[in-house]
Scaffold this motif. Structure first.
Motif, PDB file in Angstrom:
ATOM      1  N   MET A  17       0.821  -1.211   0.000  1.00 57.41           N
ATOM      2  CA  MET A  17       0.000   0.000   0.000  1.00 57.41           C
ATOM      3  C   MET A  17       0.856   1.262   0.000  1.00 57.41           C
ATOM      4  SD  MET A  17      -3.132   1.121   2.527  1.00 57.41           S
ATOM      5  CE  MET A  17      -2.081   1.336   3.967  1.00 57.41           C
ATOM      6  N   GLY A  18       1.868   1.318   0.885  1.00 53.56           N
ATOM      7  CA  GLY A  18       2.712   2.507   0.954  1.00 53.56           C
ATOM      8  C   GLY A  18       3.545   2.701  -0.295  1.00 53.56           C
ATOM      9  N   GLY A  19       4.172   1.639  -0.773  1.00 50.17           N
ATOM     10  CA  GLY A  19       5.041   1.739  -1.938  1.00 50.17           C
ATOM     11  C   GLY A  19       4.311   2.073  -3.215  1.00 50.17           C
ATOM     12  N   THR A  20       3.127   1.493  -3.415  1.00 46.51           N
ATOM     13  CA  THR A  20       2.366   1.785  -4.635  1.00 46.51           C
ATOM     14  C   THR A  20       1.790   3.200  -4.602  1.00 46.51           C
ATOM     15  OG1 THR A  20       0.373   0.757  -3.676  1.00 46.51           O
ATOM     16  CG2 THR A  20       1.764  -0.637  -5.081  1.00 46.51           C
ATOM     17  N   SER A  21       1.452   3.685  -3.413  1.00 46.84           N
ATOM     18  CA  SER A  21       0.906   5.042  -3.302  1.00 46.84           C
ATOM     19  C   SER A  21       1.939   6.078  -3.744  1.00 46.84           C
ATOM     20  CB  SER A  21       0.469   5.329  -1.861  1.00 46.84           C
ATOM     21  OG  SER A  21      -0.592   4.474  -1.475  1.00 46.84           O
ATOM     22  N   ILE A  22       3.182   5.890  -3.344  1.00 41.01           N
ATOM     23  CA  ILE A  22       4.245   6.805  -3.779  1.00 41.01           C
ATOM     24  C   ILE A  22       4.517   6.625  -5.271  1.00 41.01           C
ATOM     25  CG2 ILE A  22       6.692   7.366  -3.554  1.00 41.01           C
ATOM     26  CD1 ILE A  22       6.483   6.606  -0.611  1.00 41.01           C
ATOM     27  N   ALA A  23       4.612   5.374  -5.705  1.00 43.28           N
ATOM     28  CA  ALA A  23       4.961   5.090  -7.095  1.00 43.28           C
ATOM     29  C   ALA A  23       3.940   5.661  -8.073  1.00 43.28           C
ATOM     30  CB  ALA A  23       5.107   3.585  -7.298  1.00 43.28           C
ATOM     31  N   VAL A  24       2.667   5.575  -7.746  1.00 42.82           N
ATOM     32  CA  VAL A  24       1.650   6.074  -8.674  1.00 42.82           C
ATOM     33  C   VAL A  24       1.683   7.598  -8.743  1.00 42.82           C
ATOM     34  CG1 VAL A  24      -0.335   6.324  -7.092  1.00 42.82           C
ATOM     35  CG2 VAL A  24      -0.711   5.630  -9.473  1.00 42.82           C
ATOM     36  N   ASP A  25       2.020   8.267  -7.638  1.00 40.76           N
ATOM     37  CA  ASP A  25       2.139   9.720  -7.674  1.00 40.76           C
ATOM     38  C   ASP A  25       3.373  10.163  -8.452  1.00 40.76           C
ATOM     39  OD1 ASP A  25      -0.175  10.641  -6.417  1.00 40.76           O
ATOM     40  OD2 ASP A  25       0.630  10.258  -4.433  1.00 40.76           O
ATOM     41  N   CYS A  26       4.429   9.351  -8.405  1.00 44.41           N
ATOM     42  CA  CYS A  26       5.618   9.652  -9.207  1.00 44.41           C
ATOM     43  C   CYS A  26       5.296   9.516 -10.696  1.00 44.41           C
ATOM     44  CB  CYS A  26       6.758   8.717  -8.824  1.00 44.41           C
ATOM     45  SG  CYS A  26       7.477   9.052  -7.192  1.00 44.41           S
ATOM     46  N   ALA A  27       4.465   8.541 -11.039  1.00 43.68           N
ATOM     47  CA  ALA A  27       4.060   8.368 -12.433  1.00 43.68           C
ATOM     48  C   ALA A  27       3.146   9.493 -12.889  1.00 43.68           C
ATOM     49  CB  ALA A  27       3.365   7.020 -12.606  1.00 43.68           C
ATOM     50  N   ASP A  28       2.468  10.134 -11.948  1.00 43.73           N
ATOM     51  CA  ASP A  28       1.480  11.163 -12.279  1.00 43.73           C
ATOM     52  C   ASP A  28       2.093  12.558 -12.418  1.00 43.73           C
ATOM     53  OD1 ASP A  28      -1.139  11.791 -12.929  1.00 43.73           O
ATOM     54  OD2 ASP A  28      -1.679  12.317 -10.878  1.00 43.73           O
ATOM     55  N   ILE A  29       3.403  12.679 -12.177  1.00 37.60           N
ATOM     56  CA  ILE A  29       4.068  13.976 -12.284  1.00 37.60           C
ATOM     57  C   ILE A  29       4.218  14.378 -13.751  1.00 37.60           C
ATOM     58  CG2 ILE A  29       6.357  15.070 -12.061  1.00 37.60           C
ATOM     59  CD1 ILE A  29       4.876  15.264  -9.511  1.00 37.60           C
ATOM     60  N   PRO A  30       3.733  15.563 -14.136  1.00 38.14           N
ATOM     61  CA  PRO A  30       3.910  16.017 -15.520  1.00 38.14           C
ATOM     62  C   PRO A  30       5.310  16.582 -15.733  1.00 38.14           C
ATOM     63  CG  PRO A  30       2.716  17.670 -14.283  1.00 38.14           C
ATOM     64  CD  PRO A  30       2.932  16.517 -13.339  1.00 38.14           C
ATOM     65  N   MET A  31       5.703  16.684 -16.981  1.00 40.42           N
ATOM     66  CA  MET A  31       7.016  17.242 -17.288  1.00 40.42           C
ATOM     67  C   MET A  31       7.140  18.669 -16.749  1.00 40.42           C
ATOM     68  SD  MET A  31       9.971  16.642 -18.671  1.00 40.42           S
ATOM     69  CE  MET A  31       9.826  15.351 -19.915  1.00 40.42           C
ATOM     70  N   SER A  32       6.111  19.471 -16.955  1.00 38.99           N
ATOM     71  CA  SER A  32       6.089  20.845 -16.444  1.00 38.99           C
ATOM     72  C   SER A  32       4.656  21.347 -16.461  1.00 38.99           C
ATOM     73  CB  SER A  32       6.978  21.758 -17.308  1.00 38.99           C
ATOM     74  OG  SER A  32       6.413  21.927 -18.594  1.00 38.99           O
TER      75      SER A  32
END
Length: 422
Positions: A17-32
């Protein structure tokens, strides 16, 4: 507006739960803000189907449920490891396919639970033996000290192993949930627990992205540039990676008066963004990247200003041969941002605090197990009477133990008086 670029294509291998929550937010970061392209990918693995379903669906993030364990593993790290082993073939195929174009992979895990903590060592082994050796590191969150004996024990078991294997791993980024929680409490705006955790995960994602763009997007103002190859070398180095960030209004800086900026820069380095309490004298390498409003860059980046920052870094990490300071101009009106990265460190002292807390909880548990149960003792001392006491008149009148016991009488019918009615 500046065209933003990244130095490294990150992949995030999220567990539990903790690891996927961080990972999905990292994937959701736009270039700018001007470019909505998402440059990173995430593979999200969990044993709990409900927790996995709660994560947003993104085109650059893939969810995998561990078959046979859809209800979770109940914080059992042995069961978490078995869940990995039972699904290893599927996981391996997905990892090799999904991360084949990635430059660097972060294994993201919240320490203390069952799935991520249990699978962590196997995930490390998988990447090391599947063509990613030297191209991955760890992104680990420490539990808060009040999360209970089981959680702390799970986390410390894995930290013990990682400490022994630290020299063979890539960078370990430690996120101290206790530190982030205390920072959150100090904020004026109240937030729900879910909102707070979301903001923490976004903070981590944004920070890693900023460091990845500073090394590729800005034109240096000066002779030194902390480039993509140097950033990758820091991520490849063993030990913990400490990250600091300080944002200052340029109007508050007087370059002729270091007190107007150095105290805040020093505090940012000592406190860190994600965890604190490192012995910075252990550092293997360090670097500072300073990004200022392009309009003020030449005025700000005097020899005296850069020398002050470099001198502080030399005094903080004295064993290093060099302490590079890179300066850049960028489109951030009225601000200057100082990023400091230090690699090759031991675990922060918050790990030691967790161990002390766990030891105290173990002591209390042992003390409780040995405590006399007063209720149980009272019940054990009660003996059921062998003879039922009698209070009928005949027993009272003939209390001679030598006399034969009278034949027991049938109980008197309380409704006998009805027979006397005519």
């Amino acid at each position: 507006m500046l065209d933003m670029k990244i130095s490294l294509k990150y992949g995030f291998f999220g567990w539990g739960m903790g690891g996927t929550s961080i990972a999905v937010d990292c994937a959701d970061i736009p270039m700018s803000s001007a470019d909505p392209t998402r440059p990173y990918t995430s593979l999200l693995i969990n044993s709990n189907e409900i927790d996995l379903d709660k994560l947003p669906n993104l085109p650059n993030a893939k969810k995998l449920l561990l078959k046979g364990y859809g209800r979770g593993v109940g914080r059992d790290i042995v069961l978490g490891q078995k869940a990995f082993e039972d699904n290893k073939e599927m996981i391996t195929q997905e990892v090799v396919s999904y991360f084949k174009d990635r430059d660097y992979i972060f294994i993201s895990c919240g320490l203390g639970g069952g799935t991520g903590t249990g699978a962590l060592l196997e995930a490390i082994r998988l990447l090391h033996t599947s063509g990613f050796a030297g191209r991955f590191g760890l992104l680990l969150t420490l539990p808060r000290r009040n999360e209970g004996r089981k959680v702390l024990s799970n986390a410390l078991q894995r930290l013990q192993t990682l400490k022994r294997a630290m020299s063979g791993l890539g960078a370990i980024i430690v996120v101290d949930n206790e530190q982030l929680f205390q920072v959150g409490l100090a904020q004026e705006k109240p937030a729900s627990v879910e909102e707070f955790m979301k903001s923490c995960n976004r903070h981590i994602a944004k920070l890693l992205h900023e460091l990845n763009t500073v090394t590729s997007s800005y034109i240096p103002v000066g002779n030194y540039h902390f480039d993509a190859s140097e950033w990758l070398n820091m991520l490849r180095s063993s030990g913990c990676l400490h990250i600091a960030k300080c944002v200052l209004p340029i109007k508050d800086i007087d370059v002729s008066s270091p007190v107007t900026y150095m105290d805040k820069i020093k505090q940012s380095v000592l406190n860190g963004e994600l965890s604190t309490g490192y012995d910075l004298s252990d550092a293997a390498s360090s670097a500072v990247s300073i990004v200022a409003d392009q309009s003020y860059a030449n005025e700000l980046f005097t020899h005296a200003f850069v020398e002050e920052v470099q001198s502080f870094l030399q005094s903080t990490t004295p064993t290093l041969d060099e302490n590079p300071v890179a300066t850049y101009g960028a489109d951030q009106p009225g601000l200057v941002t100082i990023y400091t990265v230090v690699s090759g460190l031991n675990f922060p002292n918050s790990v030691g605090k967790l161990a002390l807390e766990a030891a105290e909880l173990e002591r209390l548990a042992e003390e409780r197990s040995q405590k006399t149960d007063a209720i149980a003792a009272a019940l054990a001392g009660f003996n059921k009477q062998a003879k039922k006491e009698t209070t009928d008149l005949e027993s009272l009148l003939f209390d001679d133990d030598s006399s034969p016991a009278p034949e027991p009488k049938a109980p008197k019918d309380p409704f006998d008086f009805l027979n006397e009615l005519k």
